[in-house]
Design an enzyme around this catalytic site. Structure first.
Site, short mmCIF file in Angstrom:
data_model
loop_
_atom_site.label_atom_id
_atom_site.label_comp_id
_atom_site.label_asym_id
_atom_site.label_seq_id
_atom_site.Cartn_x
_atom_site.Cartn_y
_atom_site.Cartn_z
N ARG A 53 0.86 -1.18 0.00
CA ARG A 53 0.00 0.00 0.00
C ARG A 53 0.90 1.24 0.00
NH1 ARG A 53 1.57 1.56 4.27
NH2 ARG A 53 0.56 3.55 3.85
N ARG A 90 -6.77 -0.19 -7.56
CA ARG A 90 -7.08 0.90 -6.63
C ARG A 90 -7.20 2.19 -7.45
NH1 ARG A 90 -4.13 1.28 -1.00
NH2 ARG A 90 -6.08 2.37 -0.53
N GLN A 203 -3.05 3.13 9.81
CA GLN A 203 -1.70 3.17 9.23
C GLN A 203 -0.72 3.90 10.15
OE1 GLN A 203 -4.47 3.66 7.41
NE2 GLN A 203 -4.23 3.03 5.29
N ASP A 243 -1.43 10.85 -2.38
CA ASP A 243 -1.71 9.78 -3.33
C ASP A 243 -1.91 10.30 -4.74
OD1 ASP A 243 -2.71 8.75 -0.56
OD2 ASP A 243 -2.22 7.01 -1.80
N ASN A 253 -5.10 12.75 -0.31
CA ASN A 253 -4.35 11.86 0.57
C ASN A 253 -5.35 11.13 1.46
OD1 ASN A 253 -1.73 10.92 1.50
ND2 ASN A 253 -2.15 11.98 3.41
N LYS A 254 -4.85 10.29 2.31
CA LYS A 254 -5.68 9.47 3.20
C LYS A 254 -6.74 10.30 3.89
CE LYS A 254 -5.53 5.95 3.62
NZ LYS A 254 -6.44 5.01 2.91
O1 MRU Z 1 -4.68 3.48 1.58
P1 MRU Z 1 -3.19 3.59 1.69
O2 MRU Z 1 -2.64 3.08 2.97
O3 MRU Z 1 -2.50 3.05 0.45
O4 MRU Z 1 -2.96 5.17 1.68
C1 MRU Z 1 -1.66 5.68 1.71
C2 MRU Z 1 -1.59 7.12 1.94
O5 MRU Z 1 -2.56 7.83 1.98
C3 MRU Z 1 -0.23 7.69 2.02
O6 MRU Z 1 -0.15 8.75 2.90
C4 MRU Z 1 0.14 8.14 0.60
O7 MRU Z 1 0.04 7.07 -0.29
C5 MRU Z 1 1.49 8.62 0.51
S1 MRU Z 1 2.61 7.28 0.59
C6 MRU Z 1 4.16 7.83 0.39
#
Ligand code: MRU
Length: 367
Positions: A53, A90, A203, A243, A253-254
């Protein structure tokens, strides 16, 4: 980075097995399990189920998936089919499409007989480049941390807040948001990191595992604590990952990142985003209108995984039976809330001009 004294990347190629090795992140931070990815179905499952991920790591994994696809059947038709198949795993992180496009552009002009070897070389190249990009993001972010440290009494830690895991296991190595932290710590700057738990998949526990392994002081906080800490002067700077960032600097982002940016703005706390260039989507301006937000399984909200007292990793339900859960996995922070973007080529404002100034050839190619 290191796990129990041994240096790991978050994926690597095993020549003897002729297969990609990944750290299965579903079991972290409680169990370190390595898994071989050997079929196209394995690749898709690894991304969908978040065994791997984080935007950069998803991109690198997809490149290795394309390498396997070319070994199985190097035809144009198969390449296009696998592009669709992996790209659908994704929807939000743009590195996935970026890596698949890069593979396709490099491989299509080649004779079929040459594609398998070239695809594997390219996957290695993408992985190595990611490491270098993140190392440089770290050096550029380090300058910002040095500036804050210089204004503090000697020995007082620079207090950073981060959301989700934009650490080395979300990339091939170093991480994006964590890379400046690793560099600053290694240089002897005292740090303290506020780590958001990042429900529903926590996370933040991965970030805590990483920081703990590197000896960086940190505290794991609930997602709702950040605003309070900022209001009380306990955060010097926020650094998150991304992302997908649009060409004008809107940051996806998340889920929960947007709320942190609002709180930072209200409290005058600088809000920086660590942005590798493959995460820029040059085709999109308005992130709120045009970035697809992944809606994940509601079970991630109604249940939670952790370590039970008997040492087993298990899941418990937190809601009453039948309560529906909603699970948008990402949100968009408009560029007006972002103090700056920390890229591998330097720090720039979150604007079209800022990004085009650092990456003119990419901005022009997208016109
Ligand atoms: O759903 P995930 O765990 O893949 O989401 C990841 C994030 O939101 C990270 O902060 C983002 O990918 C940056 S990773 C360097």
């Amino acid at each position: 980075m290191k796990v129990n004294g041994t240096h790991y990347r978050s994926l690597w190629w095993d020549d003897a097995k002729g297969a990609l090795q990944i750290i299965d992140q579903r079991w972290l931070p409680h169990d370190f399990r390595v898994q071989s990815v050997e079929t196209l179905e394995d690749f898709a499952a690894a991304i969908v189920e978040m065994r791997v991920r984080g935007a950069p790591l998803i991109g690198a994994t997809a490149a290795y998936g394309m390498a396997l696809a070319m070994k199985l059947d190097p035809s144009d038709a198969h390449m296009n089919k696998v592009w669709e198949y992996l790209n659908a795993t994704r929807p939000t992180a743009i590195n996935l499409r970026w890596a698949l496009n890069r593979c396709q552009a490099a491989l299509l002009p080649l004779a079929e007989a040459d594609r398998a070897a070239a695809a594997l070389r390219l996957a290695h190249e993408i992985a190595d480049e990611d490491v270098e990009i993140n190392r440089n993001i770290g050096l550029n972010g380090l300058e910002l941390i040095r500036d804050i440290a210089a204004k503090k009494p000697a020995g007082e830690p620079v207090r950073l807040l981060t959301h989700c895991n934009a650490g080395w296991i979300a990339t091939v190595d170093w991480g994006t948001a964590t890379s400046p932290m690793y560099h600053a710590h290694d240089e002897g700057i005292p740090l303290h990191i506020w780590v958001d738990e990042t429900r529903p998949r926590n996370q933040g526990a991965l970030t805590s595992w990483e920081l703990g392994s590197h000896g960086i002081p940190h505290t794991y906080i609930t997602d709702n604590a950040g605003g309070h800490l900022m209001q009380n002067g306990q955060v010097d700077m926020v650094i998150t990952g991304t992302d997908r960032t649009t060409r004008r600097g809107d940051v996806c982002n998340k889920i929960g990142t947007y709320l942190k940016a609002l709180a930072a703005k209200d409290n005058g706390v600088p809000f920086y985003v660590a942005l590798p260039s493959p995460t820029i989507d040059w085709t999109v301006d308005d992130g709120v209108a045009d970035i697809p937000i992944e809606e994940r399984n509601a079970r991630e909200t109604t249940h939670i995984q952790g370590l039970a007292p008997d040492g087993q990793i298990g899941e418990v339900q937190v809601t009453p039976m039948g309560t529906p859960g909603g699970n948008p996995a990402f949100d968009v922070t408009p560029n007006r809330l972002v103090t700056g973007l920390i890229t591998e080529r330097g720090v720039c404002p979150a604007t079209a001009e800022g990004l085009a100034g650092l990456f003119p050839e990419m901005a022009q190619a997208a016109e």
